[in-house]
Design a protein around this motif. Structure first.
Motif, PDB file in Angstrom:
ATOM      1  N   ASP A  65       0.838  -1.210   0.000  1.00 20.55           N
ATOM      2  CA  ASP A  65       0.000   0.000   0.000  1.00 20.55           C
ATOM      3  C   ASP A  65       0.871   1.257   0.000  1.00 20.55           C
ATOM      4  N   THR A  68       2.353   1.748  -3.508  1.00 23.90           N
ATOM      5  CA  THR A  68       1.340   2.198  -4.465  1.00 23.90           C
ATOM      6  C   THR A  68       0.948   3.654  -4.222  1.00 23.90           C
ATOM      7  N   ASN A  78       2.005   6.632 -13.806  1.00 24.40           N
ATOM      8  CA  ASN A  78       0.951   5.751 -14.296  1.00 24.40           C
ATOM      9  C   ASN A  78       1.266   5.323 -15.728  1.00 24.40           C
ATOM     10  N   LEU A 143       1.928  -6.322  -8.009  1.00 25.97           N
ATOM     11  CA  LEU A 143       1.416  -4.992  -8.313  1.00 25.97           C
ATOM     12  C   LEU A 143       1.610  -4.704  -9.789  1.00 25.97           C
ATOM     13  N   SER A 147      -1.099   0.213 -14.079  1.00 24.34           N
ATOM     14  CA  SER A 147      -2.474   0.526 -13.651  1.00 24.34           C
ATOM     15  C   SER A 147      -2.465   1.092 -12.242  1.00 24.34           C
ATOM     16  N   GLN A 148      -1.726   2.182 -12.054  1.00 25.81           N
ATOM     17  CA  GLN A 148      -1.669   2.895 -10.772  1.00 25.81           C
ATOM     18  C   GLN A 148      -1.215   2.000  -9.627  1.00 25.81           C
ATOM     19  N   ARG A 150      -1.915  -1.006  -8.846  1.00 27.17           N
ATOM     20  CA  ARG A 150      -2.965  -1.757  -8.159  1.00 27.17           C
ATOM     21  C   ARG A 150      -2.563  -3.214  -7.956  1.00 27.17           C
TER      22      ARG A 150
END
Length: 271
Positions: A65, A68, A78, A143, A147-148, A150
């Motif tokens: 987390d 990210t 991104n 991850l 895609s950011q 995610r």
């Protein structure tokens, strides 16, 4: 930095052990080698900011987390969904400016920040799409930097693997799908992509440069020198092609017969 200076840096990086491979500086050298005389300092500044912000988050969030949120939310890195084939998406100097790029280029910043902040993060050479493996207290997670950042669930990894053509008994094995690769391999994947794109565009000068970078980054692999030779042959630089084939022949490998056939073919054109 000139192209020759970039080559010298890539040669030095190629001699380093995997544990000491200078990912960020080697990525900068690759970018300069393609388009010289640019300022790489914004790349270093972005990388330093990423490491600092990630370090501040680590104590309060899980490693995945924190990574990210730092890279995708704080720094706005991104994937480029609109101009996917834009050449700058593989160039870390361009990516640092636009905050957009392809997965393997974005991964350079993720891995560098994680390394500085004490987070274990490695690239995953997933079929058709580069991913990241982050170690957490609950186990490794995947991850997607494109895609950011995610989280990619195991079920989605399997679906992606099946779509990419892997057999079901392989697509169900997370240990295979999430096998980490070295930082060197992360950067070489970028150069492979550039080589393929250059060939499709019949841009043999760019193809030669990307193949040369692969050869310098991994001096124990003879195959990049064969690609250098092929690109030079397409440009009519037959002497240079022979030199590249000689370099390939100098790397100990059982494919000597193939290399000798290539040498003979080029020599016939010189006669």
């Amino acid at each position: 930095m000139t192209r020759d200076e970039a080559e010298a840096l890539l040669t030095e990086a190629g001699q380093a052990d995997d544990a000491d491979f200078p990912l960020l500086e080697a990525a900068i050298a690759c970018a300069i080698h393609d388009y010289p005389f640019r300022d790489p300092e914004p790349v270093r500044v972005l990388a330093a900011n990423a490491a600092q912000r990630l370090s501040e988050r680590i104590g309060e969030e899980s490693p995945d987390d924190a990574l990210t949120e730092t890279m995708a939310a704080d720094l706005r890195l991104n994937g480029d969904l609109i101009n996917f084939d834009y050449p700058g998406n593989t160039d870390v100097i361009d990516v640092a400016e636009r905050r957009r790029g392809l997965s393997a280029a974005l991964a350079v910043f993720y891995i560098d920040a994680a390394r500085r902040a004490g987070v274990k993060c490695q690239g995953v050479d997933f079929p058709g799409h580069f991913l990241l493996r982050v170690e957490t207290p609950e186990g490794p997670v995947a991850l997607d930097p494109f895609s950011q950042g995610r989280l990619v669930l195991p079920s989605e990894l399997t679906r992606r693997a099946l779509r990419a053509g892997l057999t079901p008994h392989v697509a169900d094995r997370l240990d295979v799908l999430m096998a980490p690769v070295s930082d060197r391999e992360c950067l070489i994947r970028l150069q492979n992509l550039l080589f393929i794109r250059a060939l499709k565009a019949l841009d043999y000068e760019s193809a030669e440069r990307s193949a040369l970078r692969r050869a310098l980054l991994d001096p124990e692999d003879h195959r990049p020198w064969l690609d250098v030779a092929a690109a030079r042959e397409k440009q009519g630089a037959l002497t240079g092609a022979l030199e590249a084939l000689a370099r390939a022949r100098g790397v100990d490998d059982p494919a000597e017969a193939r290399r000798q056939l290539s040498v003979d073919r080029v020599r016939m054109q010189l006669n």
